[in-house]
Write an enzyme that holds these catalytic residues in place. Structure first.
Site, PDB file in Angstrom:
ATOM      1  N   VAL A 155      27.835  55.139  52.539  1.00 48.20           N
ATOM      2  CA  VAL A 155      28.989  54.337  52.992  1.00 48.20           C
ATOM      3  C   VAL A 155      28.550  52.930  53.375  1.00 48.20           C
ATOM      4  O   VAL A 155      29.221  51.941  53.079  1.00 48.20           O
ATOM      5  CB  VAL A 155      29.687  55.039  54.182  1.00 48.20           C
ATOM      6  CG1 VAL A 155      30.737  54.124  54.791  1.00 48.20           C
ATOM      7  CG2 VAL A 155      30.325  56.335  53.719  1.00 48.20           C
TER       8      VAL A 155
ATOM      9  N   GLU B  77      32.217  48.252  49.311  1.00 46.87           N
ATOM     10  CA  GLU B  77      33.587  48.646  48.963  1.00 46.87           C
ATOM     11  C   GLU B  77      34.529  47.459  48.792  1.00 46.87           C
ATOM     12  O   GLU B  77      35.485  47.518  48.028  1.00 46.87           O
ATOM     13  CB  GLU B  77      34.154  49.592  50.042  1.00 46.87           C
ATOM     14  CG  GLU B  77      33.541  50.968  50.076  1.00 46.87           C
ATOM     15  CD  GLU B  77      32.345  51.055  51.013  1.00 46.87           C
ATOM     16  OE1 GLU B  77      31.929  52.169  51.327  1.00 46.87           O
ATOM     17  OE2 GLU B  77      31.828  49.995  51.441  1.00 46.87           O
TER      18      GLU B  77
ATOM     19  N   ASP C 142      35.834  42.805  56.466  1.00 43.05           N
ATOM     20  CA  ASP C 142      35.208  41.990  55.422  1.00 43.05           C
ATOM     21  C   ASP C 142      36.110  41.568  54.255  1.00 43.05           C
ATOM     22  O   ASP C 142      35.995  40.445  53.763  1.00 43.05           O
ATOM     23  CB  ASP C 142      33.989  42.718  54.847  1.00 43.05           C
ATOM     24  CG  ASP C 142      32.837  42.749  55.850  1.00 43.05           C
ATOM     25  OD1 ASP C 142      32.966  42.097  56.904  1.00 43.05           O
ATOM     26  OD2 ASP C 142      31.829  43.429  55.571  1.00 43.05           O
TER      27      ASP C 142
ATOM     28  N   ASP D  22      37.028  24.596  15.796  1.00 38.83           N
ATOM     29  CA  ASP D  22      37.649  24.429  14.488  1.00 38.83           C
ATOM     30  C   ASP D  22      38.288  23.042  14.445  1.00 38.83           C
ATOM     31  O   ASP D  22      38.903  22.609  15.418  1.00 38.83           O
ATOM     32  CB  ASP D  22      38.710  25.507  14.279  1.00 38.83           C
ATOM     33  CG  ASP D  22      39.460  25.346  12.974  1.00 38.83           C
ATOM     34  OD1 ASP D  22      38.808  25.323  11.924  1.00 38.83           O
ATOM     35  OD2 ASP D  22      40.691  25.228  13.024  1.00 38.83           O
TER      36      ASP D  22
END
Length: 878
Positions: free
Chosen positions: A280, A285, A712, A327
């Site tokens: 964890v 995460e 976070d 191109d």
């Protein structure tokens, strides 16, 4: 059944080969051939369903690691932890899905079937049928404005001109004929063939269908697109590598810590639970949701700049582009002929409303401006490319055919033909004789002229004058321009109101118009911006080298005989030889779709990240193969279907803006990775060291999840709104193999984690050993790590500059996110409901003082880490 030798056969031989006749096929034969060759349809890639797009979001090693963490937490009895991780995964993947679904829906029309009707002779009758039911051996008729429904051998042509730009890259309409061609020649030079998907610019023709469906030239390109693998973008490869390395590291670290714990006498089940905590703590995460938001914001910013990104990951890949294969036709140029210059008898002249040549060009013209007097950019012009260019030149100074014909109405005309190579009109003149106006091929009008118009006066055209004018024409045609001559004659004999070919002798030559496919206004500036950003621009075109060289010089690229390569020369090279010389070539001319694929592949094999621009059918395979395919908004649907980015404003400058946004996006992703992974690494070290030292866990799993999933993500995601410094376009393009975390960044992480963890463990040890309150010790550690990230993110935000020079409060989203983070940390230690959920206790003022000192220290330690690691040297500017 596509036979490339049909252009080498006579008309009779072609009919014999296909067992066809000019009266058309009979019904039973059509039915038989439909069974043999199938419907005249191109193979289409099956559209992705919403479910496929959503499931595609899971193809990410980081998601796999999160799923593993979810499973471990669930079976270990941490139901709340596993639920939080599940919510993170679903929210993140939904954001990515919605962005890609929206972009794909914006181009949904590409997949919609359009019914095309064609004129075909069958059973000696002219019928109108759906294009899908054409078969080889059918006889078709085409006229101006038609889209050619199949590949066919022409056997009757009257002033037939075909615009083949979408297939060959040629900007000029091609004059067609019925003559057989013995030599083996390129597609662009097969004058007796018409090809599916091209447009009839002028004239009339009848042709024998030689190929339908996937056997046509466009069908072969569609097949090539299907066979061309898309490949992973550089960032996807880096994320995959990062995820795999992180997974292996977690396994190794868990095994080592588990064994140390068991050997030191800890309970096996307790060590398993600690392993769950380590997983964890180590898994970032918040990374995936933050990346999804950053990519989504990047897509939205590009959309505002008229760049439609079809895949979210492409918003970042643009920033790593080191080579742009551009191109020419429709990308660097406008894809249509416009008047470039007027060459009078005594030199170049500026066009005005009084210019006689311009009056002739507008009156001797079968084109039409539907809305004369409107804004120039909104004018709707019909006619062949030459007529349209001349009418627009007139409109630019206020001359319109409708207005001029009120004063000088047309009485008679001689239509343009491939034999006469001119057009003439007889117009009434107010108060004077009837006037003949002529436009056509310069050599034709020079031969029929006896006078020249100089300074408002007619002068005899001497042999010397003719030579001088011929030299002027050659000077312009040598640079790839199309030159049109203008002349007039007062009609003083013959039947009034009638115009005969004999009347065209003794013309007065007025001058010449130079027509070109004009370079887009912003291209030169864009090329310079690419050079400043360290990006190499290479021109790839189906045009001949002479025409393309003139364009390349005009846009500011250095060109000479040593850096130009023709398609036939490319065919003689092996892939190894091409890779050896590819760094030196600036212009590739007369190239085919398979050439473009080879060029893109060669650049990728030498480590370059390639963007390919194009608008035509012939560009599509290379657009798909390139790391970033960039299609022009006005281009073909096939090109837009194959592209990652569509330029809605057709501007090459938008590519530069996209590259800049891509670099900003990657910079923000790198900051997020650094921010979150440092946090993860720091927490993992704290847990691991405490196990080795035999201490109780300094921070609980639920507290770690709170920091990583509540504290976070918002600050991390707010980095998406960071506007990079002005130097972003003066940095070297990063190498396609460069990792997300470079060696210098890894050193920063290690230095920061070791130094700050020493302080953190000292704080925990003091509270645990000397204060003697494990709940308070964990609460202080929880608040210390949680609040320190609110400081640390400002240090990370100044990754490329000193924290003392960074404008810390310029990102309002970040300021708001960190302010909310501070409130949540405070709430988590003072609100009873959160005390119970997180196992925290209220903190004292002295505790907050320790925490604030630690938080402030993070910024200075990070800045010191940048200097020690050599990061500034690693990110050296161009």
């Amino acid at each position: 059944m596509n036979n490339p030798l049909f252009y080498q056969l006579s008309v009779a031989a072609a009919f014999k080969k296909l067992a066809a006749k000019q009266s058309g096929l009979e019904a039973l034969e059509v039915e038989s051939r439909l069974k043999t060759y199938g419907l005249n349809k191109l193979p289409r890639k099956k559209a992705l369903t919403g479910l496929s797009l959503f499931l595609g979001q899971f193809k990410n090693p980081l998601v796999f690691i999160l799923l593993a963490a979810l499973a471990i937490s669930f079976f270990a009895g941490h139901k709340s932890d596993s639920l939080i991780i599940l919510v993170v995964i679903m929210v993140t993947n939904t954001v990515g899905f919605l962005q890609e679904w929206k972009a794909n829906n914006a181009l949904e029309k590409l997949g919609q079937a359009v019914t095309h009707k064609v004129r075909v002779w069958r059973d000696n009758q002219l019928s109108i049928i759906k294009k899908e039911f054409l078969v080889p051996g059918d006889i078709i008729e085409v006229t101006a404005g038609d889209v050619v429904p199949a590949d066919a051998r022409i056997f009757e042509a009257k002033d037939l001109k075909i615009n083949e730009a979408a297939l060959t890259g040629e900007s000029l309409a091609v004059d067609k004929s019925i003559k057989e061609l013995k030599a083996e020649i390129s597609l662009a030079d097969r004058k007796n063939m018409v090809y599916q998907g091209t447009i009839v610019a002028d004239g009339f023709g009848k042709a024998l269908v030689t190929a339908t469906g996937q056997n046509t030239e466009i069908g072969q390109i569609a097949k090539l697109i299907k066979e061309t693998s898309e490949g992973l973008t550089p960032l996807q490869k880096q994320i995959n590598n990062f995820g795999i390395k992180l997974g292996l590291f977690l396994i190794a670290a868990n095994i080592v810590i588990f064994l140390i714990g068991v050997i030191s006498g800890r309970n096996i089940f307790d060590m398993f639970m600690i392993s769950v905590v380590i997983v964890v703590s180590a898994v970032p995460e918040g990374l995936i949701p933050a990346m999804a938001i950053i990519l989504a914001i990047g897509m939205q910013h590009l959309a505002k700049k008229q760049g439609l990104v079809r895949r979210a990951i492409a918003a970042e890949t643009l920033g790593s582009v080191s080579v742009i294969c551009a191109d020419k036709t429709g990308t660097l140029t406008q894809g249509e002929m416009l008047v470039d210059q007027f060459i009078a008898a005594n030199g170049l002249e500026k066009l005005t409303k009084e210019t006689l040549a311009l009056k002739i060009a507008v009156l001797c013209n079968d084109g039409l401006i539907e809305n004369p007097g409107d804004d120039f950019a909104k004018l709707k012009v019909s006619g062949n490319p030459t007529d349209k260019a001349l009418l627009l030149a007139g409109a630019g100074v206020g001359l319109y055919r409708q207005e001029l014909e009120k004063i000088s109405p047309r009485l008679d005309e001689i239509l343009f033909s491939s034999d006469s190579k001119l057009m003439a009109t007889l117009n009434k003149s107010a108060g004077g004789p009837e006037v003949i106006y002529v436009k056509g091929a310069p050599e034709k009008l020079l031969a029929q002229a006896s006078k020249i118009y100089v300074g408002g006066q007619e002068k005899k055209l001497s042999v010397k004058d003719k030579k001088l004018q011929a030299d002027k024409i050659a000077e312009f045609t040598d640079t790839g321009a199309r030159v049109i001559a203008l002349a007039y004659k007062n009609k003083i004999s013959g039947q009034a109101g009638r115009l005969e070919a004999a009347d065209l002798e003794g013309l007065t030559l007025v001058g010449f118009f130079s027509l070109r496919d004009q370079v887009r206004a912003d291209v030169k500036q864009a090329i310079q911006s690419c050079r400043e950003a360290g990006i190499r621009v290479v021109i790839i075109t189906g045009d001949n080298a002479r025409t393309a060289t003139a364009i390349v010089k005009e846009i500011g690229l250095e060109i000479n005989s040593h850096n130009v390569l023709n398609g036939d020369e490319l065919d003689k090279m092996s892939d190894v030889q091409l890779k050896k010389c590819i760094r030196d070539i600036r212009l590739y001319a007369r190239v085919s779709p398979h050439h473009k694929l080879r060029i893109v592949n060669a650049f990728q094999e030498i480590g370059k990240t390639v963007a390919m621009t194009g608008d035509g059918i012939n560009d599509s395979p290379a657009l798909k193969k390139a790391d970033i395919g960039v299609a022009i908004g006005s281009g073909t649907d096939v090109a837009k279907e194959a592209a990652d980015l569509v330029l809605l404003d057709n501007s090459f400058l938008t590519i530069v803006a996209a590259v800049k946004q891509g670099r900003i996006t990657f910079s923000n992703i790198r900051k997020v990775v650094l921010y979150l992974f440092t946090d993860c690494f720091q927490e993992m070290i704290i847990i691991g060291v405490s196990v080795i030292l035999g201490w109780p866990l300094p921070i609980l799993p639920v507290q770690i999840l709170w920091i990583k999933l509540i504290e976070d993500p918002l600050p991390a995601a707010s980095l998406a709104f960071d506007v990079s410094d002005d130097n972003v376009m003066h940095e070297r393009p990063r190498h396609r193999e460069q990792p997300l975390l470079t060696p210098a960044l890894q050193k920063i992480i290690a230095f920061y984690a070791i130094v700050m963890d020493c302080f953190a463990l000292a704080i925990f040890y003091y509270y645990f050993k000397f204060v003697g309150d494990i709940d308070l010790a964990r609460s202080v550690m929880f608040a210390t790590l949680g609040l320190s990230t609110m400081f640390y993110i400002y240090a990370v935000r100044g990754l490329n500059t000193s924290i003392f020079k960074t404008k810390h409060f310029s990102n309002k989203f970040l300021v708001s996110a960190t302010f909310l983070g501070v409130i949540l940390i405070a709430a988590s230690v003072y609100l009873p409901v959160l005390n119970r959920l997180l196992d925290t206790v209220p903190l004292r003022i002295v505790d907050w003082a320790v925490i604030l000192i630690y938080g402030t220290l993070t910024m200075f330690v990070f800045e010191l880490g940048k200097h020690i690691s050599g990061y500034r040297r690693e990110s050296k500017k161009i």
